[in-house]
Design a protein around this motif. Structure first.
Motif, PDB file in Angstrom:
ATOM      1  N   ASP A 184      36.660  37.114  41.533  1.00 42.20           N
ATOM      2  CA  ASP A 184      37.421  38.364  41.589  1.00 42.20           C
ATOM      3  C   ASP A 184      36.486  39.562  41.705  1.00 42.20           C
ATOM      4  OD1 ASP A 184      39.572  40.104  41.463  1.00 42.20           O
ATOM      5  OD2 ASP A 184      40.304  39.359  39.533  1.00 42.20           O
ATOM      6  N   HIS A 238      39.816  44.597  50.654  1.00 40.52           N
ATOM      7  CA  HIS A 238      39.551  43.166  50.769  1.00 40.52           C
ATOM      8  C   HIS A 238      40.131  42.697  52.094  1.00 40.52           C
ATOM      9  CE1 HIS A 238      41.023  38.906  49.757  1.00 40.52           C
ATOM     10  NE2 HIS A 238      39.717  38.809  49.941  1.00 40.52           N
ATOM     11  N   ARG A 249      42.989  47.286  47.989  1.00 40.58           N
ATOM     12  CA  ARG A 249      43.366  46.595  46.759  1.00 40.58           C
ATOM     13  C   ARG A 249      43.203  47.474  45.522  1.00 40.58           C
ATOM     14  NH1 ARG A 249      46.428  42.312  48.377  1.00 40.58           N
ATOM     15  NH2 ARG A 249      45.242  40.818  49.654  1.00 40.58           N
ATOM     16  N   ASN A 270      42.649  44.413  40.835  1.00 44.09           N
ATOM     17  CA  ASN A 270      41.733  43.308  41.092  1.00 44.09           C
ATOM     18  C   ASN A 270      42.508  42.109  41.663  1.00 44.09           C
ATOM     19  OD1 ASN A 270      42.973  42.217  38.809  1.00 44.09           O
ATOM     20  ND2 ASN A 270      41.271  42.694  37.466  1.00 44.09           N
ATOM     21  N   GLY A 271      41.762  41.063  41.986  1.00 44.89           N
ATOM     22  CA  GLY A 271      42.390  39.924  42.640  1.00 44.89           C
ATOM     23  C   GLY A 271      43.436  39.241  41.786  1.00 44.89           C
ATOM     24  N   TRP A 283      46.756  40.770  42.317  1.00 44.59           N
ATOM     25  CA  TRP A 283      47.381  40.454  43.609  1.00 44.59           C
ATOM     26  C   TRP A 283      47.618  38.967  43.795  1.00 44.59           C
ATOM     27  CZ3 TRP A 283      49.222  44.520  46.117  1.00 44.59           C
ATOM     28  CH2 TRP A 283      48.614  45.772  45.934  1.00 44.59           C
ATOM     29  N   VAL A 334      45.205  36.953  44.572  1.00 44.15           N
ATOM     30  CA  VAL A 334      44.309  36.641  45.684  1.00 44.15           C
ATOM     31  C   VAL A 334      42.883  36.664  45.157  1.00 44.15           C
ATOM     32  CG1 VAL A 334      43.444  37.405  47.926  1.00 44.15           C
ATOM     33  CG2 VAL A 334      45.868  37.678  47.380  1.00 44.15           C
ATOM     34  N   PHE A 335      42.110  35.634  45.482  1.00 41.38           N
ATOM     35  CA  PHE A 335      40.725  35.585  45.031  1.00 41.38           C
ATOM     36  C   PHE A 335      39.790  35.408  46.222  1.00 41.38           C
ATOM     37  CE2 PHE A 335      43.273  34.195  41.385  1.00 41.38           C
ATOM     38  CZ  PHE A 335      42.834  35.102  40.436  1.00 41.38           C
ATOM     39  N   ASP A 376      35.323  36.146  53.491  1.00 42.41           N
ATOM     40  CA  ASP A 376      35.980  37.403  53.143  1.00 42.41           C
ATOM     41  C   ASP A 376      35.011  38.576  53.270  1.00 42.41           C
ATOM     42  OD1 ASP A 376      38.271  36.013  52.587  1.00 42.41           O
ATOM     43  OD2 ASP A 376      38.255  36.372  50.423  1.00 42.41           O
TER      44      ASP A 376
END
Length: 323
Positions: free
Chosen positions: A160, A246, A251, A290-291, A294, A296-297, A302
Motif C-alpha cells: 500500500d 495510482h 487516490r 490509501n489502497g 480503495w 486496491v493494492f 503499476d
C-alpha cells in the motif's frame, strides 16, 4: 531523470543529492540547473548540520554562476539526504482515521453508517483536545530516490501507499516548546511511506501486536524527495496539498490542514522522548485514500505519481523482487 516535465520547487533554490556517473554529490537546484556543492561540503547532511550559517551562503550562491553546474535532466536524482533518525507519525489525518474507526464500528459493532461516523468524529475531536500523537521509528535503509523502482518484497500481497509531508530538523533540541518548534525545522520534503498491510500483524504473537519492521521497512519502501526545500520558501506547511495518483487515478488528494496533530505538536511530543538533531527526518502522517480504502493494492507494472505543493514530484514504477 525520467522523460517527464522537470520537478518544480518553491523558492529560489532547493537542495538534493545527485549522481553524474559514479559518485553522488550534494547539489543546489535552481530550476533546471544544479550546482555541484562537493567543493564546499561532503553531503546535504553536512549542510543541514550547520544550517543557520549555511543558509545565507546558499542564498548567495544560488545567484552566482561560478562552480560546476549540471543540467538537471542529465542527472540521477537520489534521495536528498541520509537522515539520522526517521520518526514516523501514524493515524494523524482526521478524515483518514474517522473512515477507519467508522468502518470498524459498522463491521464489528453493527452501528449504522451515520451513527458510526458521528461516534468516530466525536472520538477524533476529543483526541485533538486531549490526546497525544502516535510515533514510531523507521529504517533509513528503506529509503530510495523519487524516481527509483519500488520493489515489492516476496512476502505479503497487500502493498500500500501512504504519501506524507516530511520535515528535516536543522537545530538540535530536547523538550522543545510548541511555540519554538518551527525554529528547529530546516526544510521539507516528500515521502511515500509504503506498507505491506497483510504483514502488519503477527498471528503468532498476538499479545505483541504490530510488526512495523516487516510491514514498513522493506528496501525501496520509502521513496523520498526529489528535493529538500528550505522551510522559509514553503509558506504555511499546515496548508499544502498532498496528491497521489495510482495508474493515473487520483487516490489521495488532501490538505495538510486535516492533520490531527500539527507540526509544532509533533515536534514537541517526540522531543520529550528523544533529542532531535540536525538531519533527523519527521514524517507527519498520511491522509485518506490509501489502497486499503480503495480495495486496491500495488502490483508489478503499476505507476505511482505523487506530489506536495512546492516540494516537487515523485514518479515510481512498481516491480516484483523476482524480476
Amino acid at each position: 531523470m525520467p522523460d517527464d516535465p522537470l520537478p518544480t520547487h518553491a523558492g529560489p533554490f532547493a537542495l538534493g543529492t545527485f549522481r553524474a556517473g559514479r559518485a553522488p554529490f550534494p547539489g543546489l537546484v535552481t530550476g533546471a540547473r544544479v550546482r555541484d556543492l562537493s567543493d564546499l561540503v561532503p553531503s546535504v547532511r553536512a549542510l543541514v548540520e550547520d544550517w543557520d550559517s549555511r543558509l545565507p551562503r546558499l542564498t548567495a550562491l544560488a545567484a552566482r554562476t561560478d562552480g560546476t553546474w549540471h543540467d538537471l535532466p542529465d542527472l540521477d536524482v537520489l534521495a536528498p539526504i541520509e537522515p539520522g533518525q526517521i520518526l514516523q507519525s501514524g493515524a494523524n489525518y482526521r478524515k483518514h482515521v474517522v473512515d477507519l474507526v467508522a468502518a470498524e464500528k459498522e463491521s464489528l459493532h453493527g452501528a449504522t453508517p451515520e451513527d458510526a461516523r458521528a461516534d468516530a468524529e466525536r472520538m477524533m475531536d476529543e483526541r485533538i483536545r486531549s490526546g497525544v500523537p502516535y510515533v514510531f521509528l523507521g529504517s533509513p535503509r528503506a529509503m530510495c530516490g523519487p524516481y527509483d523502482d519500488i520493489v515489492l518484497p516476496a512476502l505479503g500481497e497487500q502493498h500500500d501507499w501512504e504519501l506524507e509531508l516530511a520535515l528535516v530538523i536543522g537545530k538540535a533540541g530536547r523538550n522543545i516548546a510548541e511555540a519554538d518548534a518551527y525554529d528547529h525545522v530546516a526544510a521539507y520534503t516528500v515521502c511515500n511511506d509504503l506498507t505491506t498491510r497483510d504483514r502488519l500483524y503477527r498471528p503468532d504473537l498476538k499479545a505483541i501486536g504490530t510488526d512495523w519492521f516487516t510491514a514498513k521497512n522493506a528496501d525501496t519502501f520509502l521513496p523520498t524527495g526529489p528535493f529538500l526545500v528550505p522551510a522559509a520558501f514553503v509558506g504555511d506547511p499546515g496548508d499544502l496539498r498532498i496528491t497521489l495518483r495510482h495508474n493515473g487515478i487520483v487516490r489521495q488528494d488532501e490538505s495538510t490542514k486535516d492533520m490531527i496533530f500539527d507540526i509544532p505538536r509533533l515536534i514537541a511530543y517526540v522531543s520529550t522522548t528523544t533529542t532531535l538533531r540536525p538531519g533527523d527526518l519527521l514524517l507527519t502522517g498520511s491522509p485518506a485514500g490509501n489502497g486499503a480504502h480503495w480495495g486496491v493494492f500495488l502490483k508489478p507494472g503499476d505507476l505511482i505519481e505523487a506530489e506536495i505543493t512546492g516540494l516537487g514530484q515523485q514518479r515510481n514504477t512498481v516491480r516484483s523482487s523476482q524480476a
